[in-house]
Write an enzyme that holds these catalytic residues in place. Structure first.
Site, PDB file in Angstrom:
ATOM      1  N   ASP A 307      -4.579 -22.082  -5.656  1.00 58.09           N
ATOM      2  CA  ASP A 307      -3.847 -21.499  -6.762  1.00 58.09           C
ATOM      3  C   ASP A 307      -4.839 -20.694  -7.602  1.00 58.09           C
ATOM      4  OD1 ASP A 307      -1.695 -21.020  -8.344  1.00 58.09           O
ATOM      5  OD2 ASP A 307      -1.775 -22.902  -9.443  1.00 58.09           O
ATOM      6  N   ASP A 670      -0.318 -27.404  -8.878  1.00 66.94           N
ATOM      7  CA  ASP A 670      -0.206 -28.232 -10.080  1.00 66.94           C
ATOM      8  C   ASP A 670       1.235 -28.467 -10.503  1.00 66.94           C
ATOM      9  OD1 ASP A 670       0.387 -25.687 -10.877  1.00 66.94           O
ATOM     10  OD2 ASP A 670      -1.270 -25.480 -12.292  1.00 66.94           O
ATOM     11  N   ASP A 674       4.989 -26.909  -6.317  1.00 62.96           N
ATOM     12  CA  ASP A 674       3.938 -26.980  -5.289  1.00 62.96           C
ATOM     13  C   ASP A 674       4.067 -28.214  -4.403  1.00 62.96           C
ATOM     14  OD1 ASP A 674       2.612 -24.639  -6.160  1.00 62.96           O
ATOM     15  OD2 ASP A 674       1.668 -25.757  -7.783  1.00 62.96           O
ATOM     16  N   THR A 767     -22.054 -59.715  12.907  1.00 66.89           N
ATOM     17  CA  THR A 767     -23.420 -59.184  13.019  1.00 66.89           C
ATOM     18  C   THR A 767     -23.454 -57.659  13.150  1.00 66.89           C
ATOM     19  OG1 THR A 767     -23.418 -59.652  15.376  1.00 66.89           O
ATOM     20  CG2 THR A 767     -24.405 -61.302  13.960  1.00 66.89           C
TER      21      THR A 767
END
Length: 936
Positions: A307, A670, A674, A767
């Site tokens: 963006d 944002d 989107d 281990t």
């Protein structure tokens, strides 16, 4: 929940382990010795099942946390609405609104449905719809119908007479008729797209590679198990087993042990740990990862779709040009600065306040015809209250200073100010002024004016700002630097137009400044509806008359400036073979100008093949769309691309095509609009500061600082993590190949079983676990961001790696079986056990047929009655030696995995001190089971 549980057991390796556990349980249940051993006989299936259940619980916990995007969308919906029903205004639940209802909306209301404006109740109405469209400013709405668009579809930003569901009224009031509700609204379409994108989610490249590897390993296990079975067919009849069926079951147990040995049970846990550690590293660099596999996916990102507003730019509008009438021309000055901090000089402008009367007037216009405010927050950062454009002009006023030298010394060009001094110079220019009326901005006038009363001069003055081409029509005079006024001739108008064109080419938003102090009298004013505390003229029709005959003072060019740190970050992407594409809702000219400043587009030349509006791209044929994006990807080392005026569907379309080209796409966003694209991208990246909750919930990663450079840092971290994951996968697989070789050699040579499934599980989980995790801390390669990203189809383990694994595995197998045989045949240490010949050890299954074979009592066990038990019950020490050799070799093998191609000379053990600590912990754990009787 049941579906989630079943899903965890769909992995081939998990199913093999599950089958191994069930077979172990059945064999223990039907074994005659199990009654004597009690619960001890069921240790093996219990341990395997515990591992599987724990892995499943972790995975289910992660999955159940992930999907909250739709819940966040629901929270956006308003709870109630004011509608006209049966001739009366009434409040109803928002879900009861239907098409045809007439809504009333006011300042602060959330719109409950998509509706067309039918009546303005105030002069203007502004809507905050950035979460839907990505526009950085609130948008004015009108009642006029949309013009004809020749059959083309209108984009959301162009529908100036529509209110959209979930948007907020920021100014004014109106009535509107509902045209769409629920899932037919624009926000509803986004919700549907989020749901669809969620259904289409693919596995990450790592998950795909591990699945391919699991399938290959499963086939290899099947072949080796069958081979072991066939090799030992002749031993089914050995007398030591008691019967052919019991001999068959004995070697079936060895095949189960082989399956357990071949599967790296600790791998899922180590991968999760490594990714979790990676998320901590990324968080330090402002990238907060929500979904663990995304850490690794970032490492193979080939394209970043970013963006513009707030990510590549500061999202803080700034005046970058100031044009003043001077010497018979419009002289333009550059203004420094890239945010709301009032630091930055006007380059080339010499300010002498005694002579610069016009600059004083311009400063007054900038702060008096302005409804915004600057505030200093708790972090000593300047933030705005009000419209971004107005805040930018307010900041310019604060950069210019004033005639008061003491105030200049205290505040001018200071990065930090007290809260009281946030608008020190605006307050200076506002002394002795009383606001009389605000003439709101309208679409027709494209300007805003404020009427003030100057108490010192005892007269009214009108300050105006607006689109220069509209403002200059209503001006008759122009002010020169010394404050003198002369007629605004056609020549002056041409010079203003010329400067306007120059600024427009640089994608600047222009704002003209004008003043009027004559023929204003004492205008009446009142408190306007919806504007408490503001003075609004009673009759909007008088606006045009009042704004005639003004004096033009100057103009400014405003821009949301690029972040200074983004240009080198974009260049770093280019070096790393990553393409950068800007996708924005802004207009094409602005988008291209910003992208050229950032280095996304070349500074000159045609951009017809890599700059499109959303509608232009959508209008292309399917083949042409693919061809355009393919060419952009091929030129990633030269320049990127720009898509402007985009809608959510355009972002999704671009991501879909990129994925079809086998690109790994990261997408930033944002707004609510989107969310579908964030969901569909391989990596969805939401903004932490400006991002909506919907965007964050749909994303894989959140940027704490909304900065593009944080994405590049995360990609670098992702590449480093992938290299480290390859290191511990190398280590775990080569160790497991060694275990398989040991079991296979045991079966092929016909010696007693040296390692049990439980011992192998101990090695694989306890281990091997710490060294494998420590390999996740390997330091990153210095050239990690100078290599091209790996392709999706790159093999996790190369053919050469497999050759190396088999070489190491063969050595481990010989060592582990060799020490077992050594104890029986050669160990002459005086511990009292009986030595046997090689031939006897290789044919131990027929020991009951041997004549005169006797074994001395040893380690508290008596073999006088049943000497053949020496090869089953008496092998504890030999088995312990095998286990110890296996553990020690695997610790040394961990250091071998530090680098894929570098030797220990190039990458010494101390390059990763965590590995030395981890190996010490593993050896210590081994000592615990050797010397604590209850655990032995």
């Amino acid at each position: 929940m049941l579906e989630l549980i079943i899903e965890q057991f769909e992995d081939v390796l998990v199913r093999i382990l599950l089958a191994s556990a069930m077979i172990s349980f059945l064999l223990a249940f039907f074994d005659e010795k199990s009654a004597e051993e009690g619960l001890k006989a069921y240790v093996e299936p219990f341990v395997i099942l515990t591992i599987l259940v724990l892995n499943a619980i972790i995975a289910i916990w992660q999955d159940s946390k992930a999907e909250k995007a739709l819940d966040a969308l629901k929270k956006l919906a308003p709870e109630c609405a004011m509608v006209l029903r049966d001739g009366n205004w009434t409040t109803i639940d928002a879900e009861d609104v239907v098409p045809g209802d007439i809504l009333e909306v006011r300042v602060g209301d959330k719109v409950s449905a998509d509706a067309r404006v039918m009546k303005l109740k105030t002069t203007t109405i502004k809507i905050e719809q950035s979460q839907l469209t990505g526009e950085s400013q609130s948008v004015s709405k009108e009642i006029e119908p949309l013009a004809q668009n020749e059959g083309k579809e209108w984009v959301i930003q162009e529908k100036y007479n529509m209110l959209f569901s979930s948007t907020t009224v920021s100014n004014g009031s109106c009535d509107a008729v509902v045209v769409a509700t629920g899932m037919t609204t624009e926000i509803g379409k986004i919700q549907a797209a989020v749901t669809k994108a969620g259904e289409e989610e693919e596995q990450t490249p790592l998950q795909q590679k591990l699945e391919e590897f699991g399938n290959l390993l499963a086939k290899m296990i099947g072949v080796i198990c069958l081979l072991v079975w066939l090799i030992n067919c002749k031993h089914f009849f050995d007398p030591v087993h008691g019967s052919v069926l019991k001999g068959c079951i004995y070697y079936f147990k060895i095949a189960v042990a082989l399956a357990v040995a071949a599967i790296p049970e600790g791998l899922p846990a180590v991968i999760t740990t490594c990714l979790a550690l990676g998320t901590r590293q990324m968080a330090k660099r402002n990238a907060i990862v929500r979904k663990l596999p995304s850490v690794e996916t970032l490492g193979c990102t080939t394209v970043i779709c970013s963006d513009k507003t707030g990510t590549l730019t500061t999202n803080e509008m700034c005046v970058v040009k100031l044009a003043l009438p001077e010497g018979g021309a419009m002289k333009a000055y550059d203004v420094e600065g890239y945010n709301y901090t009032p630091v930055g000089k006007v380059t080339g402008l010499s300010i002498d306040w005694k002579k610069c009367n016009a600059l004083q007037v311009l400063a007054k216009i900038g702060c008096m015809c302005n409804e915004s405010r600057l505030v200093v927050d708790d972090d000593d950062k300047f933030i705005r209250n009000g419209e971004p454009t107005e805040a930018a002009i307010r900041v310019l006023v604060e950069k210019l200073g004033c005639p008061d030298e003491a105030l200049n010394k205290r505040c001018l060009q200071k990065e930090k100010r007290t809260r009281e001094d946030a608008m020190a110079f605006s307050n200076y220019w506002g002394q002795g002024m009383t606001k009389k009326a605000v003439l709101e901005f309208s679409r027709d006038r494209k300007s805003m004016s404020v009427l003030w009363h100057d108490t010192k001069a005892q007269s009214n003055v009108l300050f105006a700002k607006g689109a220069p081409e509209m403002l200059v029509r209503r001006c008759t005079k122009i002010m020169l630097p010394n404050g003198e006024v002369e007629p605004l001739t056609d020549a002056w108008r041409d010079r203003i137009d010329s400067e306007l064109v120059t600024m427009a080419k640089s994608a600047l938003r222009t704002m003209g400044m004008a003043v009027k102090s004559e023929e204003l009298g004492d205008l009446q004013s009142y408190d306007g509806p919806g504007h408490p505390g503001h003075k609004l003229l009673a009759d909007p029709g008088t606006f045009g008359e009042i704004e005639q005959g003004m004096t033009f003072v100057g103009m400014v060019g405003i821009l949301d400036p690029p972040r200074p740190e983004c240009k080198p970050a974009i260049e770093a992407c280019r070096v790393a073979g990553i393409s950068v594409i800007m996708i924005t809702g802004d207009n094409k000219t602005t988008a291209e100008a910003i992208s050229q400043k950032l280095g996304i587009l070349a500074p000159s030349g045609s951009h017809s093949e890599n700059s499109f509006t959303g509608q232009e791209f959508e209008a292309l044929s399917e083949d042409r769309k693919v061809e355009v994006l393919r060419k952009i990807m091929e030129r990633r080392d030269v320049e990127g691309a720009v898509f402007s005026r985009t809608e959510p569907k355009h972002k999704q379309l671009i991501v879909k095509i990129l994925k079809s080209l086998d690109e790994i796409a990261a997408m930033t966003g944002d707004g609510v609009n989107d969310a579908p694209a964030l969901k569909q991208a391989d990596i969805g990246i939401a903004m932490g500061i400006a991002g909506t909750e919907v965007a964050k919930e749909a994303s894989d990663m959140v940027l704490a600082d909304d900065n593009f450079t944080s994405i590049v840092a995360a990609v670098e971290e992702g590449r480093s993590i992938y290299n480290n994951m390859k290191a511990f996968i190398r280590y775990m697989i080569s160790s497991n190949v060694g275990e398989v070789a040991a079991i296979f050699l045991t079966a092929a040579l016909g010696v007693p079983e040296g390692l049990t499934p439980v011992q192998l599980l101990w090695v694989n989980l306890v281990t091997d676990g710490p060294p494998a995790t420590a390999l996740g801390f390997n330091p990153p390669d210095l050239d990690v961001m100078q290599k091209a990203p790996r392709r999706k189809d790159d093999a996790l383990i190369s053919v050469w790696s497999y050759v190396r694994y088999f070489v190491v595995g063969a050595y481990v197998g010989f060592a582990v079986v060799g020490i077992f045989m050594y104890w029986y045949i050669f160990d002459v240490n005086a511990d009292g056990h009986t030595l046997v010949s090689t031939a006897q050890l290789l044919t131990w299954g027929k020991c009951s047929d041997w004549k005169d074979f006797s074994v001395a009592d040893w380690d508290g066990m008596s073999f006088s009655q049943e000497p053949c038990a020496y090869f089953t019950d008496g092998k504890a020490k030999a088995s312990t030696l095998s286990l110890t050799v296996l553990v020690v070799i695997e610790m040394l093998n961990a250091f071998n995995a530090l680098s894929e191609d570098g030797s220990l000379v190039q990458m010494p053990p101390w390059a990763n001190p965590y590995l030395i600590v981890a190996a010490s912990i593993s050896i210590g754990s081994h000592f615990v089971i050797l010397y604590i009787p209850a655990l032995a």
